[in-house]
Design a protein around this motif. Structure first.
Motif, PDB file in Angstrom:
ATOM      1  N   ARG A  49       0.965  -1.267  -0.120  1.00 42.03           N
ATOM      2  CA  ARG A  49       0.125  -0.001   0.024  1.00 42.03           C
ATOM      3  C   ARG A  49       0.899   1.199   0.015  1.00 42.03           C
ATOM      4  O   ARG A  49       0.356   2.476  -0.354  1.00 42.03           O
ATOM      5  N   ASN A  54      -2.569   0.639  -7.605  1.00 42.11           N
ATOM      6  CA  ASN A  54      -4.107   0.166  -6.949  1.00 42.11           C
ATOM      7  C   ASN A  54      -3.873  -0.967  -6.374  1.00 42.11           C
ATOM      8  O   ASN A  54      -3.088  -1.978  -6.597  1.00 42.11           O
ATOM      9  N   ILE A  55      -4.349  -0.931  -5.019  1.00 44.19           N
ATOM     10  CA  ILE A  55      -4.320  -1.854  -3.940  1.00 44.19           C
ATOM     11  C   ILE A  55      -4.776  -3.320  -4.481  1.00 44.19           C
ATOM     12  O   ILE A  55      -4.272  -4.213  -4.256  1.00 44.19           O
ATOM     13  N   SER A  58      -2.418  -4.693  -6.937  1.00 46.64           N
ATOM     14  CA  SER A  58      -1.118  -5.161  -6.617  1.00 46.64           C
ATOM     15  C   SER A  58      -1.281  -6.418  -5.765  1.00 46.64           C
ATOM     16  O   SER A  58      -0.327  -7.326  -5.703  1.00 46.64           O
ATOM     17  N   GLU A  59      -2.318  -6.691  -4.930  1.00 47.37           N
ATOM     18  CA  GLU A  59      -2.562  -7.924  -4.218  1.00 47.37           C
ATOM     19  C   GLU A  59      -2.891  -9.035  -5.216  1.00 47.37           C
ATOM     20  O   GLU A  59      -2.318 -10.097  -4.706  1.00 47.37           O
TER      21      GLU A  59
END
Length: 220
Positions: A49, A54-55, A58-59
């Motif tokens: 984060r 963009n979270i 990324s995850e």
């Protein structure tokens, strides 16, 4: 380490053959390496984060990069010895973490995120390599106990990572540098471990003693 865990460690060491290079110090080296890998494996996605991406993306990508590791790990194990593979992998992962921090500070978000993925990927590969390393190191009669201890070290590292990731609130992305230094620095302990590539798996202490004596004789 709690007194309970220390007592268990000592009882496990007492079961190991005295002529084997394995000792409490050697067991501790395995735990230290896995502790460093655990910090990075669990901490890097948590600190994602801090990078301006963009979270959700990324995850998702952090989850996806785990898949190739299960294909690449057997190739590494087949072609490279254990110590070299773990050492190079942890050094690359550590360097990626530091570069992620530097590039993030410079505002190169996209490249920084790529190095974040590389750090996480190396942490996953390192765990895979160490899992095989442990199997080859210990005879069947104590292998399950040893594996349980090393998994505990990995989880303890994961338990520490939220504290490190929280540092990023004040110093954005610095947690990646900490994760990288931990992985590469603690990974250097692999140099103390014996090489196990090509060695046969043993079921009992007696078999392992004979194997080690044969290896020592051939080296002399």
């Amino acid at each position: 380490m709690s007194s309970k865990n220390k007592t268990y460690l000592e009882s496990l060491v007492s079961q190991l053959p005295p002529e084997q290079e394995t000792s409490e110090e050697l067991l501790s080296c395995y735990e230290i390496i896995l502790f460093g890998l655990g910090i990075s494996y669990y901490g890097v996605p948590l600190a994602a984060r801090d990078i301006d991406v963009n979270i959700y993306l990324s995850e998702t990508l952090n989850a996806v990069v785990e898949l190739p590791s299960f294909v690449i790990t057997p190739i590494i194990l087949e072609r490279v010895n254990r110590r070299s593979s773990v050492l190079v992998n942890t050094l690359l992962g550590g360097a990626s973490g530091v570069l992620c921090f530097v590039l993030s500070v410079l505002g190169k978000t996209g490249i920084a995120f790529a190095f974040e993925l590389a750090t996480f990927f190396c942490a996953r590969i390192g765990f895979n390599l160490m899992a095989v390393y442990m199997v080859e190191m210990f005879p069947t009669c104590v292998r399950s106990s040893a594996t349980m201890m090393f998994r505990q070290a990995l989880v303890v590292g994961g338990a520490c990572c939220p504290l490190i990731a929280s540092i990023g609130r004040d110093l954005p992305s610095v947690s990646f540098a900490i994760f990288g230094v931990a992985m590469s620095g603690l990974g250097l302990f692999v140099l103390i471990l014996p090489e196990t590539k090509g060695s046969s798996l043993c079921d009992t202490m007696e078999e392992q003693e004979k194997r080690d004596q044969a290896i020592n004789s051939s080296c002399c």
